[in-house]
Design an enzyme around this catalytic site. Structure first.
Site, PDB file in Angstrom:
ATOM      1  N   ASP A 160     -31.717   1.765  59.064  1.00  0.00           N
ATOM      2  CA  ASP A 160     -31.063   0.568  59.798  1.00  0.00           C
ATOM      3  C   ASP A 160     -31.329  -0.482  58.949  1.00  0.00           C
ATOM      4  OD1 ASP A 160     -30.108  -0.778  61.900  1.00  0.00           O
ATOM      5  OD2 ASP A 160     -30.958   0.677  63.339  1.00  0.00           O
ATOM      6  N   VAL A 216     -21.730   9.056  66.612  1.00  0.00           N
ATOM      7  CA  VAL A 216     -22.224   8.736  68.082  1.00  0.00           C
ATOM      8  C   VAL A 216     -21.765   7.292  68.640  1.00  0.00           C
ATOM      9  CG1 VAL A 216     -24.270   8.517  69.681  1.00  0.00           C
ATOM     10  CG2 VAL A 216     -24.250  10.003  67.648  1.00  0.00           C
ATOM     11  N   SER A 217     -21.311   6.378  67.488  1.00  0.00           N
ATOM     12  CA  SER A 217     -20.860   5.123  67.740  1.00  0.00           C
ATOM     13  C   SER A 217     -19.925   5.136  68.760  1.00  0.00           C
ATOM     14  CB  SER A 217     -20.885   4.283  66.386  1.00  0.00           C
ATOM     15  OG  SER A 217     -21.879   4.301  65.486  1.00  0.00           O
ATOM     16  N   ASN A 218     -19.707   3.829  69.310  1.00  0.00           N
ATOM     17  CA  ASN A 218     -18.467   3.584  70.189  1.00  0.00           C
ATOM     18  C   ASN A 218     -17.404   2.532  69.753  1.00  0.00           C
ATOM     19  OD1 ASN A 218     -18.474   5.718  72.451  1.00  0.00           O
ATOM     20  ND2 ASN A 218     -20.258   4.448  73.103  1.00  0.00           N
ATOM     21  N   HIS A 235     -13.900  10.258  74.979  1.00  0.00           N
ATOM     22  CA  HIS A 235     -15.304   9.815  75.483  1.00  0.00           C
ATOM     23  C   HIS A 235     -15.144   8.604  76.057  1.00  0.00           C
ATOM     24  CE1 HIS A 235     -19.417   9.871  75.912  1.00  0.00           C
ATOM     25  NE2 HIS A 235     -19.758   8.590  74.872  1.00  0.00           N
TER      26      HIS A 235
END
Length: 332
Positions: free
Chosen positions: A55, A139-141, A201
């Protein structure tokens, strides 16, 4: 060594993924895995497993503490390291992307699309530099759009197969769908099969009703309203959590671990994931959308053709058209 890197691991979703992946990998050492996959280094039962939490620099100390806590929780031999440098994802077998901004106050959906697309594009460029052969789980939106950003970015740089880029969304949505079906029918989760959610999603998800079975039997005509109720609860599940001032991160972590288990163990499990449609289900154009896929050592082994209703097929096509509109709002 089997190496998995999680980019965005300082956040709640990322750290939940690390915790669940660590548990899955630790269990692998206890199993007799004679038919393990060569591409993820055979003899996996004797392999060393490594997870790299990556990160921004401001999250480095937090991740170092998380790594210790997760090791204490899972109590196995999986090694967990923290880093603020994406170079440390080099030679990963699987990379999980959870990085990105949440939608803030006053932020439009278009702004969220643009800002996260820029973040994910840079991450994909770094993957191309340091770990091009890795399977990538997004997984990021907004998830389906971010999958396409990863794919298009890597395609411009290399010849990376779209089969190695997979979005998590449908796995989570289908878990919720199964839970709500069990709730409305007052039965055990074990009694429910065929609960699968396709499409987008988010807004545009399509809970499939025609495949649902209770104790292997079709839903009776008189009970279809209950099934409709379960489907409705599924589509609003994320908002329901948000309305309580919370966000989902435990269940996404479990969902990602299921996908990684399918890849590492080469299970050929059928999971609903965001993948390049390749004309399946009547979807024209290049876009990532939730479809039923067989997951194994190569990532997407096959897009499965389910017997679903014409109405459900139409809804999936409509979801695809909405995705095209979203893609038109960003530049890659």
């Amino acid at each position: 060594m089997v190496k998995i890197s999680v980019i965005g691991a300082g956040g709640r979703v990322g750290s939940s993924c690390v915790r669940n992946i660590a548990e899955i990998l630790g269990n692998k050492r206890k199993e007799n895995t004679k038919n393990t996959i060569s591409s993820l280094r055979s003899h996996i039962s004797n392999a060393r497993f490594e997870i790299v939490m990556i990160d921004i620099p401001q999250a480095l100390n937090l991740m170092k503490g998380m790594a210790i806590d997760i090791k204490d929780a899972v109590m196995n031999d999986v090694e967990i390291f923290a880093s603020d440098n994406r170079k440390d994802a080099a030679d990963s077998d699987i990379i999980v992307i959870t990085a990105g901004k949440p939608r803030g106050p006053g932020m439009t959906r278009e702004q969220l699309l643009s800002e996260n697309a820029a973040i994910i594009k840079v991450i994909a460029e770094d993957i191309a530099k340091f770990s091009l052969d890795a399977k990538v789980i997004v997984v990021s939106n907004p998830l389906d759009v971010m999958c396409y950003v990863v794919y298009e970015t890597l395609r411009k740089i290399s010849n990376k197969s779209s089969k190695e880029i997979i979005g998590m969304g449908g796995v989570l949505d289908s878990m919720r769908y199964k839970k709500f079906i069990a709730d409305v029918f007052n039965c055990s989760l074990k009694d429910v099969s065929g609960a699968i959610v396709l499409g987008i999603h988010g807004e545009g998800m399509v809970p499939i009703k025609s495949t649902v079975r209770l104790k292997r039997l079709k839903i009776k005509e008189g009970d279809k309203e209950k099934l409709n109720e379960a489907a409705k609860k599924t589509t609003s599940a994320g908002k329901t959590i948000a309305d309580f001032g919370a966000s989902a991160y435990f269940a996404p972590g479990v969902s990602v671990a299921k996908m990684i288990n399918a890849i590492i163990k080469d299970t050929d499990e059928i999971l609903p994931c965001s993948v390049l449609s390749n004309g399946n289900y009547g979807i024209n154009g290049e876009l990532f959308i939730g479809l039923p896929v067989r997951i194994g050592k190569n990532g997407v082994e096959e897009i499965r053709k389910l017997k679903i209703s014409d109405e459900e097929r139409t809804k999936i096509k409509e979801a695809a058209e909405n995705l095209k509109n979203n893609l038109a709002q960003i530049k890659i």
